[in-house]
Design an enzyme around this catalytic site. Structure first.
Site, PDB file in Angstrom:
ATOM      1  N   LYS A 156      -1.348  -1.703  -4.552  1.00 30.62           N
ATOM      2  CA  LYS A 156      -2.144  -0.460  -4.651  1.00 30.62           C
ATOM      3  C   LYS A 156      -1.175   0.659  -5.004  1.00 30.62           C
ATOM      4  O   LYS A 156      -0.796   1.464  -4.157  1.00 30.62           O
ATOM      5  CB  LYS A 156      -2.774  -0.143  -3.290  1.00 30.62           C
ATOM      6  CG  LYS A 156      -4.158  -0.664  -3.073  1.00 30.62           C
ATOM      7  CD  LYS A 156      -4.738  -0.042  -1.805  1.00 30.62           C
ATOM      8  CE  LYS A 156      -5.947  -0.791  -1.337  1.00 30.62           C
ATOM      9  NZ  LYS A 156      -6.429  -0.299  -0.029  1.00 30.62           N
TER      10      LYS A 156
ATOM     11  N   ASP B 295       0.872  -1.176   0.000  1.00 30.61           N
ATOM     12  CA  ASP B 295       0.000   0.000   0.000  1.00 30.61           C
ATOM     13  C   ASP B 295       0.914   1.233   0.000  1.00 30.61           C
ATOM     14  O   ASP B 295       1.441   1.627  -1.045  1.00 30.61           O
ATOM     15  CB  ASP B 295      -0.874  -0.098   1.262  1.00 30.61           C
ATOM     16  CG  ASP B 295      -2.042   0.866   1.271  1.00 30.61           C
ATOM     17  OD1 ASP B 295      -1.837   2.039   0.947  1.00 30.61           O
ATOM     18  OD2 ASP B 295      -3.153   0.454   1.620  1.00 30.61           O
TER      19      ASP B 295
HETATM   20  C1  PRP Z   1      -0.955  -4.959   5.866  1.00 27.02           C
HETATM   21  C2  PRP Z   1      -0.343  -5.834   4.792  1.00 27.02           C
HETATM   22  C3  PRP Z   1       1.052  -5.305   4.671  1.00 27.02           C
HETATM   23  C4  PRP Z   1       0.908  -3.828   4.977  1.00 27.02           C
HETATM   24  C5  PRP Z   1       0.933  -3.039   3.719  1.00 27.02           C
HETATM   25  O1  PRP Z   1      -0.616  -5.470   7.114  1.00 27.02           O
HETATM   26  O2  PRP Z   1      -0.366  -7.190   5.154  1.00 27.02           O
HETATM   27  O3  PRP Z   1       1.927  -5.908   5.600  1.00 27.02           O
HETATM   28  O4  PRP Z   1      -0.346  -3.680   5.646  1.00 27.02           O
HETATM   29  O5  PRP Z   1       0.799  -1.675   3.952  1.00 27.02           O
HETATM   30  P1  PRP Z   1       1.917  -0.594   3.658  1.00 27.02           P
HETATM   31  O6  PRP Z   1       2.449  -0.842   2.284  1.00 27.02           O
HETATM   32  O7  PRP Z   1       1.140   0.707   3.762  1.00 27.02           O
HETATM   33  O8  PRP Z   1       2.980  -0.697   4.709  1.00 27.02           O
HETATM   34  P2  PRP Z   1      -1.415  -5.179   8.459  1.00 27.02           P
HETATM   35  O9  PRP Z   1      -0.658  -4.177   9.273  1.00 27.02           O
HETATM   36  O10 PRP Z   1      -2.852  -4.872   8.140  1.00 27.02           O
HETATM   37  O11 PRP Z   1      -1.294  -6.553   9.248  1.00 27.02           O
HETATM   38  P3  PRP Z   1      -1.798  -8.020   8.852  1.00 27.02           P
HETATM   39  O12 PRP Z   1      -0.886  -8.514   7.762  1.00 27.02           O
HETATM   40  O13 PRP Z   1      -1.615  -8.776  10.143  1.00 27.02           O
HETATM   41  O14 PRP Z   1      -3.241  -7.945   8.422  1.00 27.02           O
END
Ligand code: PRP
Length: 186
Positions: A134, A106
């Site tokens: 994304k 993201d």
């Molecule tokens: C989500 C996803 C990535 C991160 C991406 O993890 O799994 O690790 O966010 O976002 P970024 O590019 O903005 O850093 P989340 O913190 O939701 O934890 P999870 O994997 O336990 O659901």
């Protein structure tokens, strides 16, 4: 717990499309790492479902490990750059071909931090395989070697991605209609 059909705005990627693309990614990996040894690193927890399906199609010899990262504040939907490791690898990656497997990129903060940290441990190679990208949300550049799908900036769930920790088990990627989602407290 609320039935997902009550707040599913639409299915973004169905099960067949996901599985077909995952098989293609695995074939790319099989080709690129032919004759080599691989270490797959799953970023918990979102990457679990993708990793499990992906590795079933990987034929080069490989081991797996996991790490957990905390990046979002409570209730937040985007990383704030305040990334920290909450569970570290159990294996030494020095001299290994390391492939990080993640559900979604993201802002890029999570993967960027992981890459920075793991590169100091002297792997032979270090690449990223991500199911969903994304791109328009990117705040820091990250090199993505293998990408399943580029997706729009929507609140997506299923196939490893949660809403309030639930719904990771769904076999497809859906978009949430936030007006219909009531929230799960347990
Ligand atoms: C989500 C996803 C990535 C991160 C991406 O993890 O799994 O690790 O966010 O976002 P970024 O590019 O903005 O850093 P989340 O913190 O939701 O934890 P999870 O994997 O336990 O659901």
């Amino acid at each position: 717990m609320q039935e997902y059909r009550e707040f599913l705005a639409k299915t973004l990627i169905d099960e067949t499309a996901l599985q077909n693309r995952i098989r293609e990614l695995a074939e790319e990996i099989n080709h690129d790492y032919a004759g080599q040894d691989l270490m797959l690193i799953c970023i918990l927890r979102g990457g679990v479902v993708f990793m499990v399906d992906l590795m079933r199609h990987i034929r080069v010899p490989h081991v797996m490990d996991c790490m957990a990262i905390s990046s979002y504040g409570v209730g937040a939907r985007a990383s704030n750059g305040n990334v920290r490791v909450t569970y570290d690898l159990q294996n030494n990656i020095a001299g290994r071909n390391v492939l990080i497997v993640e559900d979604i990129v993201d802002s890029g903060h999570t993967i960027s931090h992981v890459l920075e940290m793991l590169s100091t441990r002297n792997p032979k190679s270090l690449k990223v395989c991500v199911l969903l990208d994304k791109k328009e949300r990117r705040e820091v550049p990250v090199p993505v070697a293998y990408c399943g799908f580029e997706i729009p900036n929507a609140y997506v769930f299923g196939y490893g991605l949660d809403i309030d920790e639930y719904y990771r088990n769904l076999p497809f990627i859906g978009i949430v209609d936030l007006e219909k989602y009531k929230g799960n407290t347990e």
